[in-house]
Design a protein around this motif. Sequence first.
Motif, short mmCIF file in Angstrom:
data_model
loop_
_atom_site.label_atom_id
_atom_site.label_comp_id
_atom_site.label_asym_id
_atom_site.label_seq_id
_atom_site.Cartn_x
_atom_site.Cartn_y
_atom_site.Cartn_z
N PRO A 41 33.51 51.80 40.34
CA PRO A 41 32.99 50.45 40.46
C PRO A 41 31.55 50.31 39.97
O PRO A 41 30.99 49.23 40.05
CB PRO A 41 33.06 50.19 41.96
N THR A 42 30.92 51.37 39.48
CA THR A 42 29.54 51.24 39.03
C THR A 42 29.51 50.82 37.58
O THR A 42 30.42 51.15 36.81
CB THR A 42 28.77 52.56 39.20
N ALA A 43 28.47 50.13 37.18
CA ALA A 43 28.34 49.69 35.80
C ALA A 43 27.41 50.63 35.05
O ALA A 43 26.43 51.12 35.60
CB ALA A 43 27.77 48.27 35.75
N ALA A 44 27.72 50.89 33.82
CA ALA A 44 26.89 51.77 33.00
C ALA A 44 25.72 50.98 32.42
O ALA A 44 25.86 49.82 32.06
CB ALA A 44 27.72 52.38 31.87
N LYS A 45 24.59 51.63 32.33
CA LYS A 45 23.45 51.07 31.62
C LYS A 45 23.61 51.55 30.18
O LYS A 45 23.83 52.72 29.95
CB LYS A 45 22.14 51.59 32.21
N SER A 46 23.52 50.66 29.22
CA SER A 46 23.83 51.06 27.85
C SER A 46 22.72 50.70 26.88
O SER A 46 22.07 49.68 27.02
CB SER A 46 25.12 50.37 27.41
N VAL A 47 22.53 51.57 25.91
CA VAL A 47 21.63 51.29 24.81
C VAL A 47 22.53 50.99 23.62
O VAL A 47 23.26 51.86 23.15
CB VAL A 47 20.73 52.51 24.50
N SER A 48 22.53 49.75 23.16
CA SER A 48 23.43 49.39 22.06
C SER A 48 22.77 49.71 20.72
O SER A 48 21.57 49.79 20.61
CB SER A 48 23.80 47.91 22.14
N ASP A 49 23.61 49.87 19.72
CA ASP A 49 23.15 50.14 18.37
C ASP A 49 23.48 48.91 17.53
O ASP A 49 24.63 48.72 17.11
CB ASP A 49 23.85 51.38 17.82
N PRO A 50 22.50 48.03 17.28
CA PRO A 50 22.79 46.79 16.58
C PRO A 50 23.30 46.99 15.16
O PRO A 50 23.94 46.12 14.61
CB PRO A 50 21.45 46.04 16.60
N GLN A 51 23.02 48.11 14.53
CA GLN A 51 23.45 48.35 13.15
C GLN A 51 24.90 48.83 13.08
O GLN A 51 25.49 48.83 12.01
CB GLN A 51 22.55 49.41 12.50
N GLY A 52 25.48 49.26 14.20
CA GLY A 52 26.85 49.75 14.20
C GLY A 52 27.01 51.06 13.47
O GLY A 52 28.07 51.37 12.99
N THR A 53 25.94 51.85 13.38
CA THR A 53 26.02 53.14 12.71
C THR A 53 26.55 54.20 13.67
O THR A 53 26.49 54.04 14.88
CB THR A 53 24.64 53.57 12.19
N GLU A 54 27.04 55.27 13.09
CA GLU A 54 27.59 56.35 13.90
C GLU A 54 26.51 56.95 14.79
O GLU A 54 25.39 57.19 14.34
CB GLU A 54 28.18 57.43 13.01
N ARG A 55 26.87 57.15 16.05
CA ARG A 55 25.96 57.80 17.00
C ARG A 55 26.61 59.09 17.48
O ARG A 55 27.83 59.21 17.49
CB ARG A 55 25.71 56.91 18.22
N HIS A 56 25.77 60.02 17.90
CA HIS A 56 26.28 61.25 18.48
C HIS A 56 25.24 61.80 19.43
O HIS A 56 24.07 61.40 19.41
CB HIS A 56 26.64 62.28 17.40
#
Length: 168
Positions: free
Chosen positions: A55-70
Amino acid sequence: MAIRLTLITTIFLVGYSAAIAAPAQEAILPASVIFATSTGYWEDDGNAPAVERAPTAAKSVSDPQGTERHGYYKLFAVRQPDRTSKVYLQQIAQTETGPAIASTIELQEISDLKPYVTDIRPENSSGISKQPGLFATIYLKTDPAAEPDGWTVLIDEFGDITIEKATN
């Protein structure tokens, strides 16, 4: 000789009082973080949701460019005032400017046990894997006088999380 002893004592006391008066360094890691390990590997196309569990929500850092992340995972225990622990999982993104937190969630299955965490260990100590997923073991007690039990945290290549009591 008495003058020499007085001089040495004075130098010692001046140095000691300066050391006491010096401001304490800011802690790099809070004292409440009692165990932590970084292990595993994850990657996405930049549009995938962060690791999240009800039930917890994740804090997220979004990538506005939509590039591959790893990046890799970090699993850590935070000691509470009653000496039990809460356990958290983070996705750490490897960026051009250094590591960045992509998401943080509490592992509610573990925290609900009100555990006394005694250790957290990765599957191996060879460093961050290039294979997607995570495998780590959390050692905990639900009674401070008991022997610790192992609980495994497994994240498969699809990002699905499984938490269960370890079997040998």
